[in-house]
Design a protein around this motif. Structure first.
Motif, PDB file in Angstrom:
ATOM      1  N   LEU A 566       3.897  -2.226   3.778  1.00 38.08           N
ATOM      2  CA  LEU A 566       3.426  -1.021   4.458  1.00 38.08           C
ATOM      3  C   LEU A 566       2.975  -1.295   5.885  1.00 38.08           C
ATOM      4  CD1 LEU A 566       1.331   0.701   1.639  1.00 38.08           C
ATOM      5  CD2 LEU A 566       3.784   0.819   2.079  1.00 38.08           C
ATOM      6  N   SER A 567       3.214  -2.512   6.390  1.00 38.82           N
ATOM      7  CA  SER A 567       2.708  -2.834   7.722  1.00 38.82           C
ATOM      8  C   SER A 567       3.779  -3.399   8.632  1.00 38.82           C
ATOM      9  CB  SER A 567       1.552  -3.836   7.627  1.00 38.82           C
ATOM     10  OG  SER A 567       2.001  -5.076   7.117  1.00 38.82           O
ATOM     11  N   PHE A 568       5.062  -3.041   8.394  1.00 34.06           N
ATOM     12  CA  PHE A 568       6.093  -3.640   9.242  1.00 34.06           C
ATOM     13  C   PHE A 568       6.109  -3.068  10.648  1.00 34.06           C
ATOM     14  CE2 PHE A 568       8.633   0.055   8.435  1.00 34.06           C
ATOM     15  CZ  PHE A 568       8.618   0.303   7.077  1.00 34.06           C
ATOM     16  N   SER A 569       5.327  -2.036  10.917  1.00 28.27           N
ATOM     17  CA  SER A 569       5.220  -1.541  12.293  1.00 28.27           C
ATOM     18  C   SER A 569       4.225  -2.357  13.110  1.00 28.27           C
ATOM     19  CB  SER A 569       4.783  -0.077  12.288  1.00 28.27           C
ATOM     20  OG  SER A 569       3.441   0.046  11.855  1.00 28.27           O
ATOM     21  N   GLY A 570       3.479  -3.238  12.457  1.00 26.40           N
ATOM     22  CA  GLY A 570       2.520  -4.087  13.164  1.00 26.40           C
ATOM     23  C   GLY A 570       1.134  -3.501  13.290  1.00 26.40           C
ATOM     24  N   SER A 571       0.916  -2.296  12.796  1.00 27.17           N
ATOM     25  CA  SER A 571      -0.416  -1.686  12.901  1.00 27.17           C
ATOM     26  C   SER A 571      -1.338  -2.258  11.832  1.00 27.17           C
ATOM     27  CB  SER A 571      -0.313  -0.164  12.752  1.00 27.17           C
ATOM     28  OG  SER A 571       0.271   0.165  11.509  1.00 27.17           O
ATOM     29  N   PRO A 572      -2.652  -2.275  12.084  1.00 29.16           N
ATOM     30  CA  PRO A 572      -3.594  -2.842  11.109  1.00 29.16           C
ATOM     31  C   PRO A 572      -3.656  -2.012   9.833  1.00 29.16           C
ATOM     32  CG  PRO A 572      -4.585  -2.661  13.297  1.00 29.16           C
ATOM     33  CD  PRO A 572      -3.311  -1.885  13.337  1.00 29.16           C
ATOM     34  N   LEU A 573      -3.937  -2.693   8.730  1.00 31.48           N
ATOM     35  CA  LEU A 573      -4.206  -2.047   7.452  1.00 31.48           C
ATOM     36  C   LEU A 573      -5.617  -2.423   7.015  1.00 31.48           C
ATOM     37  CD1 LEU A 573      -0.862  -2.597   5.473  1.00 31.48           C
ATOM     38  CD2 LEU A 573      -1.702  -0.452   6.442  1.00 31.48           C
ATOM     39  N   PHE A 574      -6.242  -1.537   6.256  1.00 26.10           N
ATOM     40  CA  PHE A 574      -7.626  -1.737   5.834  1.00 26.10           C
ATOM     41  C   PHE A 574      -7.704  -1.654   4.313  1.00 26.10           C
ATOM     42  CE2 PHE A 574      -7.553  -0.130  10.083  1.00 26.10           C
ATOM     43  CZ  PHE A 574      -8.584  -0.772  10.747  1.00 26.10           C
ATOM     44  N   PHE A 575      -8.493  -2.545   3.733  1.00 23.23           N
ATOM     45  CA  PHE A 575      -8.656  -2.510   2.276  1.00 23.23           C
ATOM     46  C   PHE A 575     -10.020  -3.054   1.879  1.00 23.23           C
ATOM     47  CE2 PHE A 575      -6.966  -6.735   3.110  1.00 23.23           C
ATOM     48  CZ  PHE A 575      -7.609  -7.559   2.190  1.00 23.23           C
ATOM     49  N   ASN A 576     -10.429  -2.662   0.687  1.00 24.10           N
ATOM     50  CA  ASN A 576     -11.620  -3.226   0.061  1.00 24.10           C
ATOM     51  C   ASN A 576     -11.165  -4.202  -1.011  1.00 24.10           C
ATOM     52  OD1 ASN A 576     -13.508  -1.757   1.543  1.00 24.10           O
ATOM     53  ND2 ASN A 576     -13.445  -0.021   0.141  1.00 24.10           N
ATOM     54  N   ALA A 577     -11.561  -5.454  -0.887  1.00 28.05           N
ATOM     55  CA  ALA A 577     -11.155  -6.459  -1.861  1.00 28.05           C
ATOM     56  C   ALA A 577     -11.777  -6.143  -3.221  1.00 28.05           C
ATOM     57  CB  ALA A 577     -11.576  -7.850  -1.396  1.00 28.05           C
ATOM     58  N   PHE A 578     -11.085  -6.562  -4.278  1.00 32.65           N
ATOM     59  CA  PHE A 578     -11.637  -6.391  -5.624  1.00 32.65           C
ATOM     60  C   PHE A 578     -13.010  -7.054  -5.693  1.00 32.65           C
ATOM     61  CE2 PHE A 578      -6.971  -6.443  -6.632  1.00 32.65           C
ATOM     62  CZ  PHE A 578      -6.881  -5.130  -7.054  1.00 32.65           C
ATOM     63  N   ASN A 579     -13.967  -6.374  -6.325  1.00 29.85           N
ATOM     64  CA  ASN A 579     -15.298  -6.978  -6.454  1.00 29.85           C
ATOM     65  C   ASN A 579     -15.612  -7.422  -7.874  1.00 29.85           C
ATOM     66  OD1 ASN A 579     -15.662  -4.522  -7.636  1.00 29.85           O
ATOM     67  ND2 ASN A 579     -17.286  -3.807  -6.280  1.00 29.85           N
ATOM     68  N   THR A 580     -14.590  -7.393  -8.760  1.00 31.64           N
ATOM     69  CA  THR A 580     -14.736  -7.974 -10.092  1.00 31.64           C
ATOM     70  C   THR A 580     -13.518  -8.826 -10.398  1.00 31.64           C
ATOM     71  OG1 THR A 580     -13.675  -6.157 -11.307  1.00 31.64           O
ATOM     72  CG2 THR A 580     -16.050  -5.961 -10.873  1.00 31.64           C
ATOM     73  N   VAL A 581     -13.731  -9.886 -11.132  1.00 32.41           N
ATOM     74  CA  VAL A 581     -12.635 -10.792 -11.487  1.00 32.41           C
ATOM     75  C   VAL A 581     -11.613 -10.077 -12.364  1.00 32.41           C
ATOM     76  CG1 VAL A 581     -12.051 -12.919 -12.721  1.00 32.41           C
ATOM     77  CG2 VAL A 581     -14.077 -12.838 -11.258  1.00 32.41           C
ATOM     78  N   ASP A 582     -12.089  -9.280 -13.332  1.00 28.41           N
ATOM     79  CA  ASP A 582     -11.169  -8.590 -14.249  1.00 28.41           C
ATOM     80  C   ASP A 582     -10.236  -7.650 -13.500  1.00 28.41           C
ATOM     81  OD1 ASP A 582     -12.136  -9.887 -16.454  1.00 28.41           O
ATOM     82  OD2 ASP A 582     -13.556  -8.309 -16.999  1.00 28.41           O
ATOM     83  N   ALA A 583     -10.755  -6.935 -12.488  1.00 27.04           N
ATOM     84  CA  ALA A 583      -9.912  -6.009 -11.727  1.00 27.04           C
ATOM     85  C   ALA A 583      -8.798  -6.768 -11.011  1.00 27.04           C
ATOM     86  CB  ALA A 583     -10.759  -5.243 -10.726  1.00 27.04           C
ATOM     87  N   PHE A 584      -9.118  -7.918 -10.438  1.00 21.38           N
ATOM     88  CA  PHE A 584      -8.113  -8.731  -9.756  1.00 21.38           C
ATOM     89  C   PHE A 584      -7.073  -9.261 -10.737  1.00 21.38           C
ATOM     90  CE2 PHE A 584      -6.957 -13.171  -8.650  1.00 21.38           C
ATOM     91  CZ  PHE A 584      -6.122 -12.898  -7.581  1.00 21.38           C
TER      92      PHE A 584
END
Length: 592
Positions: A566-584
């Motif tokens: 989703l970032s092949f245009s070179g623009s920044p992407l934003f995300f919140n990393a998983f905060n639980t091991v099970d979710a990851f």
């Protein structure tokens, strides 16, 4: 193909509509007129999508909403402002005449067609005003990226939203799932921003590839703890070693105690840093360097092996050599200086010297320790494409070099010795990569450098030659090893302090909380460019430790580079990393 289009269109129609394209808009940034029902929901960071026709083909554009503005032209009228000042609000215009305008930066465009169903395209025109904007959901992303689902890896959710952000970490060789060359990555953020946990997640993303070798240079011992069986502590107890072994990776941790140094040059340098010659009245400087060099050369001529330096007879040989007047003349030209040195030598307690000053240095070169490997053998074992019996290696391993001080008790160890050992490791990896390249093979390896700002800082003390040499090797490696199939992952809690020559070579960046002030923000602005709204969104990141409890902490990151479909245009992407091991683990199907 048509069925795929209908399915995606149906999924999009079922998704919530946030607004429509407004005016003014451009191919660089779109203005959104937010619909009334969506005006009260959180929109900043939301991943949105719209459909449009370009060159007679259906297209789908995705991007994140980076800013929302409120406009009410009646409230901007001076007469109305005076009335509002008296009454607080005017029912006929307050709230009812509000308009919400969003700013959306396009990060990816897909065209319907081609063998993959949807192929990358560009936003070459601006769709008509009134074009509906829909919120992106997991089903939308799964349909768009269905042919790449085996390559997708998840580190978290779209910033402030529900769908998981699809990322891909390709190995550095050619062929299936390969990038064809190495990438250099960087993870930056303040202490407590989650950068170490993110690095471990990325490490597991690369561990999925059997033909990829992984080396972790661990100055603090954090990665080494996570490689143990059942390992993984702290707030995010990710059992990196257990998961890697389930993926077929053999994991080995070498500490200072079982890493055997294997170069006479290292012996000279470490002996120079020790108190051995200092106790014999030779201060640091040219004379001590000459003394260390002549002693190492004479020991080699006397057939003393590096691995045998810890033996008492090797020490006695060294002592006899230092008693030789011809040897003393090499590093002390004046008779008075030689007399002072010789007097100190003869008056010293040899047992004490062996125990306190020779043995701690010589022990670093001793081979006959349980599970010990020389640096050369360790790197050969890690990077070889073949097993000991000559058969092709099915799954290359993970090697962690734990250089923490807590593992060095009883040995002569400090920051300068650590730097010398790291330089030896880096030289060995780079030489092997160059050899592979000459054989027309990709090394296909990633080296993880924790505390990178300490090893390759922007500024150094003038007299710190060991640190200078490490920095020089890292800078050269960042410039040259990409074509060898050797990538580097630099982890640092500061952006400005890392040497700019390394920053310029990085292709993939992850920026966590803590870089929004002073020189750090100026460095960030230079890397991100003039995308003001992206930096405004980054500045909204909140300190994870400001949460009321550990469960509600959010570890937010901005990423730039070819790390997502989703970032092949070179623009920044934003995300919140998983905060639980099970979710990851659940998102990436890593659970047993």
């Amino acid at each position: 193909m048509a069925a795929a289009k209908r399915d995606l269109d149906r999924i999009v129609e079922e998704a919530e509509r946030l607004g429509v394209i407004g005016s003014p808009s451009s191919t660089a940034q779109l203005t959104l007129d937010i619909l009334g029902p969506a005006a009260t929901r959180k929109l900043v960071g939301e991943l949105a999508l719209f459909r449009f026709t370009q060159d007679t083909s259906p297209h789908y554009a995705l991007g994140q909403i980076t800013e929302v503005q409120l406009r009410n032209i009646w409230h901007e009228d001076p007469t109305m402002r005076s009335l509002i000042r008296q009454r607080g609000r005017v029912d006929a215009v307050s709230e009812r005449q509000d308009t919400h305008l969003g700013q959306m930066v396009i990060s990816a465009v897909f065209r319907k067609g081609g063998p993959a169903g949807y192929e990358p395209s560009i936003l070459g025109t601006v769709p008509a005003t009134g074009t509906p904007i829909h919120v992106v959901t997991d089903p939308v992303l799964e349909e768009l990226l269905q042919l790449y689902r085996e390559q997708i890896f998840y580190l978290g959710h779209v910033y402030g939203s529900k769908p998981k952000l699809p990322l891909w970490f390709k190995h550095f060789d050619r062929g299936q799932d390969g990038a064809g060359e190495a990438y250099h990555l960087g993870i930056f953020g303040k202490t407590g921003s989650g950068k170490s946990v993110l690095a471990k997640m990325i490490l597991l993303a690369y561990a999925r590839y059997p033909n990829m070798a992984l080396l972790i240079i661990d100055p603090q011992g954090e990665f080494a703890r996570d490689m143990k069986k059942g390992g993984g502590g702290g707030e995010f107890p990710l059992p990196v070693g257990d998961i890697a072994r389930r993926l077929g990776k053999q994991t080995v941790v070498l500490t200072v105690r079982n890493l055997v140094l294997d170069r006479w040059e290292l012996f000279e340098q470490i002996l120079y840093e020790s108190h051995f010659f200092e106790r014999l009245t030779v201060p640091k400087g040219e004379n001590r360097a000459l003394a260390c060099g002549i002693l190492a050369a004479k020991l080699q001529k006397a057939k003393v092996k590096l691995a045998d330096l810890h033996r008492r007879e090797s020490f006695e040989t060294a002592w006899r050599l230092l008693e030789d007047d011809k040897v003393q003349k090499v590093f002390y030209r004046t008779e008075s200086s030689r007399a002072r040195f010789d007097s100190a030598l003869r008056e010293s307690d040899k047992d004490e010297f062996f125990r306190d000053h020779w043995a701690p240095v010589a022990e670093l070169f001793r081979e006959n320790r349980g599970g010990a490997k020389s640096i050369n053998k360790a790197l050969s074992w890690l990077l070889s494409l073949e097993n000991d019996d000559g058969t092709s290696r099915i799954n290359r391993p993970i090697l962690v070099i734990d250089l923490s001080k807590e593992q060095a008790r009883g040995l002569f160890w400090n920051d300068k010795i650590q730097s010398l050992v790291i330089k030896r490791l880096l030289d060995g990896v780079s030489e092997t990569a160059e050899y592979f390249y000459k054989e027309d093979r990709s090394l296909n390896a990633l080296v993880v450098i924790d505390e990178a700002h300490r090893l390759a800082p922007r500024e150094l003390q003038a007299d710190d030659d060991a640190a200078k040499s490490v920095r020089s090797v890292l800078i050269d490696a960042a410039r040259t090893t990409r074509k060898y199939g050797l990538g580097w992952l630099f982890i640092s809690h500061t952006l400005w302090s890392l040497h700019p020559d390394i920053l310029q070579q990085l292709r993939i960046f992850f920026f966590g909380f803590g870089l929004a002030l002073g020189q750090e923000f100026q460095s960030l602005r230079q890397l991100v460019g003039s995308s003001g709204t992206a930096l405004d969104l980054y500045q909204l990141f909140r300190d994870p430790h400001s949460a009321f409890d550990t469960k509600s902490r959010q570890y937010s990151f901005m990423t730039i580079g070819p790390v997502s479909p989703l970032s092949f245009s070179g623009s920044p992407l934003f995300f919140n990393a998983f905060n639980t091991v099970d979710a990851f683990l659940d998102a990436n199907k890593l659970k047993v």
